[in-house]
Design a protein around this motif. Structure first.
Motif, mmCIF file in Angstrom:
data_model
loop_
_atom_site.group_PDB
_atom_site.id
_atom_site.type_symbol
_atom_site.label_atom_id
_atom_site.label_comp_id
_atom_site.label_asym_id
_atom_site.label_seq_id
_atom_site.Cartn_x
_atom_site.Cartn_y
_atom_site.Cartn_z
ATOM 1 N N PRO A 418 -54.803 36.969 51.365
ATOM 2 C CA PRO A 418 -54.707 38.183 52.189
ATOM 3 C C PRO A 418 -54.860 39.477 51.398
ATOM 4 N N ILE A 419 -54.523 39.439 50.088
ATOM 5 C CA ILE A 419 -54.692 40.609 49.224
ATOM 6 C C ILE A 419 -55.452 40.164 47.980
ATOM 7 N N ILE A 420 -56.479 40.913 47.611
ATOM 8 C CA ILE A 420 -57.298 40.544 46.455
ATOM 9 C C ILE A 420 -57.395 41.725 45.493
ATOM 10 N N SER A 421 -57.880 41.463 44.294
ATOM 11 C CA SER A 421 -57.991 42.507 43.271
ATOM 12 C C SER A 421 -59.042 43.541 43.660
ATOM 13 N N ASP A 422 -58.991 44.693 43.006
ATOM 14 C CA ASP A 422 -59.922 45.769 43.354
ATOM 15 C C ASP A 422 -61.281 45.621 42.671
ATOM 16 N N SER A 423 -61.466 44.519 41.937
ATOM 17 C CA SER A 423 -62.767 44.260 41.315
ATOM 18 C C SER A 423 -62.928 42.761 41.093
ATOM 19 N N TYR A 424 -64.162 42.355 40.849
ATOM 20 C CA TYR A 424 -64.414 40.949 40.555
ATOM 21 C C TYR A 424 -65.567 40.840 39.565
ATOM 22 N N VAL A 425 -65.645 39.683 38.927
ATOM 23 C CA VAL A 425 -66.701 39.429 37.947
ATOM 24 C C VAL A 425 -67.880 38.764 38.639
ATOM 25 N N HIS A 426 -69.039 39.406 38.525
ATOM 26 C CA HIS A 426 -70.271 38.802 39.041
ATOM 27 C C HIS A 426 -71.074 38.291 37.859
ATOM 28 N N ARG A 427 -71.183 36.982 37.773
ATOM 29 C CA ARG A 427 -71.847 36.344 36.640
ATOM 30 C C ARG A 427 -73.339 36.220 36.887
ATOM 31 N N GLY A 428 -74.113 36.464 35.855
ATOM 32 C CA GLY A 428 -75.556 36.312 35.928
ATOM 33 C C GLY A 428 -76.027 35.098 35.149
ATOM 34 N N PRO A 429 -77.253 35.125 34.650
ATOM 35 C CA PRO A 429 -77.799 33.975 33.921
ATOM 36 C C PRO A 429 -77.232 33.873 32.500
ATOM 37 N N LYS A 430 -77.378 32.696 31.914
ATOM 38 C CA LYS A 430 -76.963 32.491 30.532
ATOM 39 C C LYS A 430 -77.936 33.230 29.617
ATOM 40 N N SER A 431 -77.399 33.807 28.555
ATOM 41 C CA SER A 431 -78.221 34.662 27.688
ATOM 42 C C SER A 431 -79.220 33.881 26.855
ATOM 43 N N THR A 432 -79.086 32.567 26.814
ATOM 44 C CA THR A 432 -79.945 31.758 25.943
ATOM 45 C C THR A 432 -81.076 31.063 26.685
ATOM 46 N N ILE A 433 -81.170 31.225 28.011
ATOM 47 C CA ILE A 433 -82.207 30.524 28.773
ATOM 48 C C ILE A 433 -82.842 31.461 29.793
ATOM 49 N N GLU A 464 -62.605 47.239 49.679
ATOM 50 C CA GLU A 464 -61.481 46.769 50.501
ATOM 51 C C GLU A 464 -60.765 45.639 49.776
ATOM 52 N N THR A 465 -59.462 45.740 49.701
ATOM 53 C CA THR A 465 -58.689 44.727 48.978
ATOM 54 C C THR A 465 -57.695 43.994 49.868
ATOM 55 N N THR A 466 -57.631 44.342 51.149
ATOM 56 C CA THR A 466 -56.748 43.610 52.069
ATOM 57 C C THR A 466 -57.576 43.043 53.216
ATOM 58 N N PHE A 467 -57.238 41.832 53.594
ATOM 59 C CA PHE A 467 -57.921 41.216 54.732
ATOM 60 C C PHE A 467 -57.705 42.046 55.989
ATOM 61 N N THR A 468 -56.513 42.600 56.134
ATOM 62 C CA THR A 468 -56.186 43.380 57.329
ATOM 63 C C THR A 468 -57.200 44.495 57.548
ATOM 64 N N ARG A 469 -57.473 45.254 56.496
ATOM 65 C CA ARG A 469 -58.384 46.394 56.641
ATOM 66 C C ARG A 469 -59.832 45.933 56.797
ATOM 67 N N ALA A 470 -60.234 44.934 56.018
ATOM 68 C CA ALA A 470 -61.622 44.474 56.082
ATOM 69 C C ALA A 470 -61.945 43.868 57.448
ATOM 70 N N ALA A 471 -61.037 43.031 57.960
ATOM 71 C CA ALA A 471 -61.276 42.404 59.262
ATOM 72 C C ALA A 471 -61.217 43.430 60.386
ATOM 73 N N SER A 472 -60.321 44.411 60.265
ATOM 74 C CA SER A 472 -60.228 45.464 61.285
ATOM 75 C C SER A 472 -61.535 46.237 61.381
ATOM 76 N N ARG A 473 -62.130 46.534 60.221
ATOM 77 C CA ARG A 473 -63.417 47.248 60.225
ATOM 78 C C ARG A 473 -64.485 46.430 60.949
ATOM 79 N N LEU A 474 -64.530 45.131 60.665
ATOM 80 C CA LEU A 474 -65.545 44.287 61.296
ATOM 81 C C LEU A 474 -65.326 44.169 62.798
ATOM 82 N N ILE A 475 -64.074 44.113 63.221
ATOM 83 C CA ILE A 475 -63.799 44.055 64.662
ATOM 84 C C ILE A 475 -64.323 45.310 65.345
ATOM 85 N N GLN A 476 -64.091 46.467 64.725
ATOM 86 C CA GLN A 476 -64.591 47.715 65.297
ATOM 87 C C GLN A 476 -66.115 47.725 65.355
#
Length: 523
Positions: A418-433, A464-476
């Motif tokens: 229901p609550i998540i961090s304000d950032s996340y790691v987006h991983r890309g390709p391996k640097s050797t291939i 958005e870091t709370t499900f409450t706010r994110a889902a409310s926006r989508l409902i609207q």
């Protein structure tokens, strides 16, 4: 047609040329209650059934009233239609309160079918053209004949023109609700050869099958099984557990197939594992039928080998019913057949959240139901994972719950995070291939770094870091159901954890106790 109490009660002894015997044999793996249950349990079951039927079975006075008012309704409808030379072949009460006689006490809903000569649609072209013709034809009959007759001759208290798949009229006369429905007369052979001509054409054949193939004791067992499903909120298109619960015709076919309520109960575990087929086909052939590939429960229609009566019954309803059946067999008790309101305890767990809506009933409640499930699916698709694939709020499960009256409706969610961090790691390709993938990633993200496993990555900020706010926006953004407005919380944040509304708390309770416990069950 004169409808009498004696006539309704004796209908199970009659036959009809529109239905013929089927090449049907019961599955050899079927268990018999007498073989698998202890004698004390069987005796207890017999006592409980007798106690329950004393409560659930309609009285003679109820049956007489329904028969009398039904006769009056049919008489006036028949007069109105005959006065315009409409080719009506028969007008008769269908369903549980009609020729089936499998209704429960207090069930005052009667389906009166007006069966037309299908010569009306001769030369009308394609199925699509026929559907369009039917809509116009039936709507005209309703507006020009049935509505005036209902108001003037029958003095109906309520007159409502409805349209789901099929135009029909709902009226209330002397406290009894009638659905007046048009269809065409077809036989089983007609259906095999060219299908049906309107959505309701099979219904009279279903009624005939039940009338002719279930004896009085089996009809009582149908009553008991219906009451059991209703008591656990897994019955009909208002099922609290799943989009659709068990339906009357499916329940009747289950009792016919297993012979008795006791046999059905001890075989309930196998319902989702072994197809029930009334056309003499091997299980493997039925299970491989493309028409049934997405169906959790397969109960083929005796009147149409290409139709699965169980197709609309939701997996959630089946699994919750199975749990309740197993509990009942451990300790049979009449309480399992008595419907009570869904509990509504307070909720403080942020993993469960709900939005409640006011419903002005501008559209049919099944349309509201289906659109809310679609809204829940869209919210899940958007919020479970980031657009780049990383987990966001995690697994989402939702459920839609209606009250007895349709003036409100609730959409409840279970959310893993229901609550998540304000950032996340987006991983890309391996640097050797894959140099071309690296170039593409760096073109988009020139500030990317390399982690300890030699993968490029970036840190992405979340808005958005709370499900409450994110889902409310989508409902609207996504809510587009006529007559539905948010009721809980605030206009900006309609989703809440601790709803004030009784219905909202009920919806959360349904998720907690009827849905989530079975979420990982397969069969």
């Amino acid at each position: 047609m004169k409808v009498t109490l004696e006539g309704l009660k004796s209908m199970h002894d009659t036959t009809d040329k529109r239905y013929m015997e089927l090449p049907f044999t019961r599955n050899s793996r079927m268990k018999l209650a007498n073989d698998v249950l202890e004698g004390t349990t069987l005796k207890k079951l017999a006592t409980v059934k007798e106690e329950a039927l004393a409560i659930l079975k309609p009285t003679r006075e109820e049956l007489k009233k329904v028969a009398s008012v039904t006769d009056r309704v049919i008489k006036h409808i028949s007069h109105a239609l005959n006065s315009q030379d409409i080719p009506v072949l028969e007008i008769e009460p269908q369903g549980s309160t009609g020729i089936k006689q499998t209704q429960l006490a207090g069930d005052f809903d009667v389906d009166v079918f007006i069966i037309l000569d299908r010569g009306l649609i001769k030369g009308k072209g394609s199925k699509k053209a026929i559907r369009s013709f039917n809509k116009e034809l039936f709507t005209g009959y309703i507006n020009n004949l049935l509505i005036p007759t209902s108001r003037e001759a029958l003095k109906a208290k309520k007159v409502t023109f409805s349209y789901a798949e099929h135009p029909y009229l709902t009226i209330t006369v002397d406290g009894i609700k009638f659905d007046l429905v048009f269809c065409y007369q077809v036989t089983k052979e007609d259906i095999k050869r060219s299908g049906i001509y309107s959505a309701m054409d099979r219904t009279p054949l279903h009624s005939i099958f039940v009338r002719d193939h279930l004896d009085i004791n089996q009809k009582d067992d149908v009553r008991l099984m219906k009451a059991f499903f209703k008591a656990h909120h897994v019955y009909g298109d208002r099922s609290a557990c799943g989009r659709m619960g068990f339906i009357g015709y499916a329940t009747e076919l289950l009792i016919f197939h297993f012979g008795t309520l006791e046999n059905l109960l001890v075989n309930f575990d196998m319902l989702c594992k072994v197809p029930i087929d009334y056309h003499g086909r091997p299980d493997s052939l039925v299970a491989r039928n493309n028409r049934f590939s997405n169906d959790y429960l397969i109960i083929t229609d005796p009147t149409d080998p290409s139709r699965n009566v169980g197709s609309s019954i939701d997996k959630r309803a089946v699994l919750h019913a199975r749990k309740q059946v197993n509990e009942f067999l451990k300790e049979p008790n009449v309480d399992f057949f008595i419907t009570r309101s869904i509990p509504s305890p307070p909720n403080m767990d942020p993993h469960f959240q709900v939005v409640t809506f006011n419903n002005s009933q501008d559209v049919h409640y099944t349309i509201v139901r289906d659109k809310l499930y679609k809204l829940g699916n869209n919210i899940s698709t958007s919020l479970e994972r980031e657009t780049t694939g990383e987990e966001r709020f995690g697994t989402l499960t939702h459920e839609v719950v209606f009250p007895r009256k349709n003036n409100m409706v609730a959409l409840a969610f279970h959310v893993s995070n229901p609550i998540i961090s304000d950032s996340y790691v987006h991983r890309g390709p391996k640097s050797t291939i894959a140099p071309e993938r690296i170039r593409g990633f760096l073109d988009k993200h020139p500030n990317a770094q390399v982690d300890s496993d030699d993968y490029y990555y970036i840190i992405v900020k979340r808005e958005e870091t709370t499900f409450t706010r994110a889902a409310s926006r989508l409902i609207q953004e996504l809510l587009d159901i006529d007559g539905l407005t948010t009721r809980s919380g605030s206009p900006e944040i309609p989703i809440v954890i601790s709803p004030a509304e009784h219905l909202g708390r009920q919806a959360i309770h349904v998720l907690k106790t009827m849905v989530i416990p079975h979420a990982n069950e397969r069969a």
